[in-house]
Design an enzyme around this catalytic site. Structure first.
Site, PDB file in Angstrom:
ATOM      1  CG  ASP A 110       4.588  -4.821   0.140  1.00  0.00           C
ATOM      2  OD1 ASP A 110       4.026  -5.378  -0.809  1.00  0.00           O
ATOM      3  OD2 ASP A 110       4.541  -3.498  -0.045  1.00  0.00           O
ATOM      4  CD  GLU A 173       0.157  -2.975  -3.781  1.00  0.00           C
ATOM      5  OE1 GLU A 173      -0.810  -2.407  -4.511  1.00  0.00           O
ATOM      6  OE2 GLU A 173      -0.032  -3.199  -2.565  1.00  0.00           O
TER       7      GLU A 173
END
Ligand SMILES: [Zn+2]
Length: 422
Positions: A110, A173
């Site tokens: 991400d 994350e």
């Protein structure tokens, strides 16, 4: 004897061939191809207005299969907020010997929203000399690409099954880790008891910083209750802003009560800071009956968190007595401190290879917390955070340097060869 020498020579040759391939034009073309693919897929979490990492993960898996990497194992998390209902996590593990320790490299898929100030499309790779520009290029594609280049080098020059190497890609994350590494650790934890992990998601421009420890994080909310009254008649009430201010100053005593120091960290001591303060009343001529503030504590691994909470309670009681108020304390967040033993083989080899490749004296450091490595350490997995970074994370016009990716890849490969064959 003769056989040993022969195989020793053969492995030295394949090692040298792998290292020079990692800096070849072929490796650079692969890197650019991979960065172009990764940057083109917007992998934003739903909290950031995105649809998750699914499309990006699928594109990456297809790309890996094109490179002949077939054995990819998924540990997907269910998330009803995204259209595919899946937050993808996956790993590739290469070893033939179950007893062999695995060196894992963990990266996240991400990215954060691009924000303002971009000179080009953040989701389309732009190349400027040795700069690969685009959202995610450094955070965390650089580490991901480096780990994949190592995998390709192993595949090209060495029987993969001898390697003892793992790549783990996680979601979520940048927001909570709940659908990423926490899901992985709680469901199909792929880590063995001898394994260790490198997280290439933090570092310094010269490559010298190796992070192996984090302070605990403790966030506290203090609700101080007095008695509201007209400001012209304070004798009829109890001023909660005064009591709350007295408590803020009283809590400074924590610095004296926990004077321990640890040279890994900057600062070397635990910190206890009053931070946010909520608005109490909108007008000036009322003595407020309630006052709320927060404290951010960063606590060394050698200090017991419960001991801190016990001391906070004592200080609170003292202020309650002195100022005739009621104080309610709430724990808003609590993450335990974590550290990896400085004598662990991963650190020994990593320091040696960082020095060799980056021509810098490695510095073992602790930080104020908290990265994903803390979750690994809390699950008993020795983990260090290292990469050679220009520190572009979350900035507009984020870029990654080709030579930094190559340095990361070379350090990972050399550390791996020492680690899994130690
Ligand atoms: Zn990151």
């Amino acid at each position: 004897m003769g056989m040993d020498n022969l195989s020793g020579q053969a492995s030295k040759d394949s090692r040298d061939r792998m290292i020079s391939w990692l800096r070849s034009n072929e490796a650079k073309d692969i890197l650019i191809d991979l960065q172009r693919l990764l940057i083109s897929h917007q992998a934003l979490g739903p909290e950031n207005g995105g649809d998750g990492e699914y499309e990006k993960a699928e594109a990456l898996k297809a790309w890996l299969r094109d490179q002949g990497i077939e054995d990819i194992q998924s540990i997907n998390a269910v998330d009803s907020r995204v259209s595919r209902k899946i937050r993808p996590n996956f790993f590739i593990k290469v070893t033939s010997n179950p007893a062999q320790p695995i060196l894992w490299v963990m990266s996240h898929l991400d990215v954060v929203p691009p924000g303002d100030g971009w000179a080009s499309d953040p989701f389309s790779l732009k190349i400027e000399g040795n700069k690969l520009i685009g959202r995610g290029s450094e955070d965390n594609h650089q580490g991901l690409c480096a780990s994949i280049l190592v995998l390709l080098a192993l595949k090209k020059f060495k029987p993969l099954r001898e390697s003892g190497y793992g790549i783990l890609c996680v979601a979520d994350e940048e927001v909570s880790n709940q659908y990423g590494i926490l899901h992985v650790l709680e469901h199909e934890n792929p880590f063995g008891p001898q394994d260790a992990a490198l997280v290439p998601d933090g570092g310094s421009p010269d490559g010298g910083d190796i992070e192996l420890a984090e302070k605990a994080v403790l966030w506290l909310k203090f609700r101080v209750q007095g008695v509201q009254t007209h400001a012209s008649r304070p004798d009829l009430g109890k001023n909660s802003t005064t009591s709350s201010s007295a408590l803020i100053l009283k809590l400074r005593e924590l610095y004296d009560q926990f004077p321990q120091t640890n040279e890994l960290f900057t600062p070397v001591y635990s910190t206890f800071e009053a931070t946010r303060r909520e608005e109490n009343i909108p007008n000036i001529n009322t003595v407020p009956g309630e006052d709320i503030f927060y404290m951010d504590c960063r606590i060394l691994p050698e200090v017991e968190l419960n001991q801190v909470l016990f001391r906070v309670d004592e200080l609170v009681t003292k202020v309650e007595q002195d100022y005739e108020c009621r104080i309610f304390v709430e724990i808003v967040d609590r993450v335990e401190a974590s550290s990896t033993d400085g004598a662990h083989p991963l650190l020994k080899f990593l320091q040696r290879e960082v020095e060799e490749v980056c021509k810098v004296k490695p510095r073992l450091i602790g930080i104020g917390g908290s990265t994903v490595a803390a979750y690994l350490r809390q699950h008993g997995i020795p983990a260090v955070v290292w990469a050679k970074l220009t520190e572009q994370a979350h900035q507009p016009n984020e870029y990654s340097l080709v030579e930094n990716t190559f340095a990361d890849a070379e350090v990972i490969l050399r550390t791996l060869l020492s680690y899994s064959l130690k």
